[in-house]
Design an enzyme around this catalytic site. Structure first.
Site, mmCIF file in Angstrom:
data_model
loop_
_atom_site.group_PDB
_atom_site.id
_atom_site.type_symbol
_atom_site.label_atom_id
_atom_site.label_comp_id
_atom_site.label_asym_id
_atom_site.label_seq_id
_atom_site.Cartn_x
_atom_site.Cartn_y
_atom_site.Cartn_z
ATOM 1 N N ARG A 178 0.912 -1.128 0.107
ATOM 2 C CA ARG A 178 -0.114 0.084 0.056
ATOM 3 C C ARG A 178 1.029 1.354 -0.177
ATOM 4 O O ARG A 178 0.946 1.944 -0.789
ATOM 5 C CB ARG A 178 -1.054 0.190 1.330
ATOM 6 C CG ARG A 178 -2.261 0.891 1.008
ATOM 7 C CD ARG A 178 -1.878 2.249 1.374
ATOM 8 N NE ARG A 178 -1.253 2.526 2.755
ATOM 9 C CZ ARG A 178 -0.931 3.680 3.203
ATOM 10 N NH1 ARG A 178 -0.656 4.767 2.478
ATOM 11 N NH2 ARG A 178 -0.293 3.582 4.527
ATOM 12 N N HIS A 226 4.524 4.067 12.962
ATOM 13 C CA HIS A 226 4.788 4.027 11.489
ATOM 14 C C HIS A 226 5.791 5.147 10.910
ATOM 15 O O HIS A 226 5.538 6.264 10.945
ATOM 16 C CB HIS A 226 3.384 4.515 10.844
ATOM 17 C CG HIS A 226 3.542 4.489 9.282
ATOM 18 N ND1 HIS A 226 2.845 3.534 8.540
ATOM 19 C CD2 HIS A 226 3.853 5.345 8.252
ATOM 20 C CE1 HIS A 226 2.946 4.017 7.170
ATOM 21 N NE2 HIS A 226 3.575 5.014 7.162
ATOM 22 N N CYS A 278 4.351 9.236 1.042
ATOM 23 C CA CYS A 278 3.081 9.726 0.643
ATOM 24 C C CYS A 278 3.256 10.810 -0.530
ATOM 25 O O CYS A 278 3.869 11.588 -0.370
ATOM 26 C CB CYS A 278 2.542 10.457 1.848
ATOM 27 S SG CYS A 278 1.082 11.592 1.589
ATOM 28 N N ASN A 287 9.555 4.056 3.911
ATOM 29 C CA ASN A 287 9.211 3.577 5.140
ATOM 30 C C ASN A 287 10.349 2.803 5.864
ATOM 31 O O ASN A 287 11.310 2.360 4.919
ATOM 32 C CB ASN A 287 8.077 2.334 5.318
ATOM 33 C CG ASN A 287 6.789 2.903 4.978
ATOM 34 O OD1 ASN A 287 6.349 3.311 3.795
ATOM 35 N ND2 ASN A 287 5.940 3.429 5.970
#
Ligand code: COA
Ligand code: ZN
Length: 328
Positions: free
Chosen positions: A21, A214, A247, A256
């Site tokens: 994702r 996160h 993002c 990440n």
């Protein structure tokens, strides 16, 4: 830091894969639906706790995930693994519930600017939308998680007061009935002492709520932040295979924290992630061909700590010369 805490002593740390994702949404190339399904099946088999499979967002906003429905329906479900999906609105929630998501991950931002840029609404409007989604979810067996973007800082507004973050968390737990909250460091602004303070404050107030951290590795503090959070009592982290991610609506965003790097480091320190590193690396090795470029993660390139390399070809001569010199 407390030395005893650095020794995992078998303590369980849950790793939640978000690469399909958070990772794929940031990629220019569209990864073929069948390849996405294959990748998710490999991740399930590797032993991660949860997989954020996809996002049920507008296909115009995030074309890379326009096949969310097909992907979530077709993956192999391994018992015990939670299959989650990000949803921005009731329409997304209905689609995700229909495709049998186990958990919906709702998202809004702690920062007004980022909320407007990412979701095209003010935070108050987002929260109202979240309430509508929560009402839809309550009528289903699906669990609810809320992700708060920019919880450690906003790339446009700067620092976000910890009290604001905790106030939003209170609303998610009390008004939405969320099972879990994810504090997102969307653009890598978090630093270890800040992480410790926020995790401790959250844990003290909501000991029974699932707390996920996160982190993005934008400024090289990803692993340090994970370790700081563990020290402060956290046991659940999002991470992405190969360190993909970012993002599209956050200036300067990048990957990440990398799943295989975290699994590798935590295993060395005696923590139990339940993840089979060998299998994880085999899944990761497929990524460059899927996305058309190298991944930021280091383990794929450097190997594990004890993946040893051959000696130089003239090593015996070097050793003999050194021995001769030592003898003279
Ligand atoms: N699934 C599919 N389509 C959706 C949708 C959903 N969940 N939500 C909205 N749409 C469609 C609408 O049908 C409309 O399509 P149309 O132009 O063909 O009529 C279009 O998207 C715009 O809908 P609208 O309600 O006006 O929303 P918007 O333009 O204000 O967009 C979001 C709001 C949040 C739905 C959209 O910006 C989005 O999906 N963003 C993704 C954000 C994201 O994932 N960011 C990264 C992760 S944090
Ligand atoms: Zn992210």
């Amino acid at each position: 830091m407390n030395a005893a805490v650095w020794q995992g002593a078998g303590r369980r740390i849950h790793l939640q894969e978000v690469g399909t994702r958070d990772g794929l949404q940031a990629e220019a190339a569209f990864v073929d639906t069948a390849r996405k399904i294959e990748l998710i099946d490999l991740l399930s088999a590797a032993g991660v706790t949860k997989i954020e499979v996809t996002a049920f967002v507008s296909p115009k906003a995030i074309p890379a995930l326009r096949d969310a429905d097909q992907v979530l329906r077709a993956i192999r479900r391994v018992p015990g693994v939670v299959y989650s999906a990000l949803v921005p609105n009731v329409r997304g929630a209905e689609r995700a519930i229909d495709a049998q998501a186990d958990e919906l991950n709702l998202v809004m931002s702690a920062s007004e600017s980022h909320n407007l840029a990412n979701l095209r609404m003010a935070r108050a409007q987002s929260f109202a939308a979240l309430c509508a989604v929560a009402a839809t979810v309550r009528a289903s067996p699906v669990a609810l998680n809320v992700s708060l973007s920019c919880a450690f800082g906003c790339p446009m507004q700067g620092d976000v007061p910890a009290q604001d973050v905790l106030d939003w968390c209170a609303r998610y737990v009390n008004e939405l009935g969320a099972r879990g909250v994810t504090l997102c460091d969307t653009t890598g602004m978090a630093y270890p002492t800040q992480v410790v303070a926020l995790v401790r404050a959250f844990r003290a107030r909501w000991p029974d709520t699932e707390l996920t951290l996160h982190f993005h590795n934008t400024r090289g503090m990803g692993l340090a932040n994970v370790l700081a959070a563990i020290d402060a009592g956290a046991d659940r982290f999002d991470a992405s295979l190969g360190g993909l991610g970012g993002c599209p609506y956050a200036p300067g965003a990048s990957g990440n924290v990398c799943t295989e790097e975290i699994v590798h480091a935590l295993a060395l320190m005696g923590y139990d992630t339940g993840v089979d590193l060998e299998r994880l690396l085999a899944a990761c090795a497929k990524l460059p061909a899927l996305i058309g470029h190298d991944v930021p993660g280091q383990i794929l390139k450097a190997g594990r700590r004890l993946d040893l390399h051959p000696h130089p070809h003239d090593f015996e001569q070097i050793a003999a010369r050194a021995a001769a010199r030592a003898g003279t």
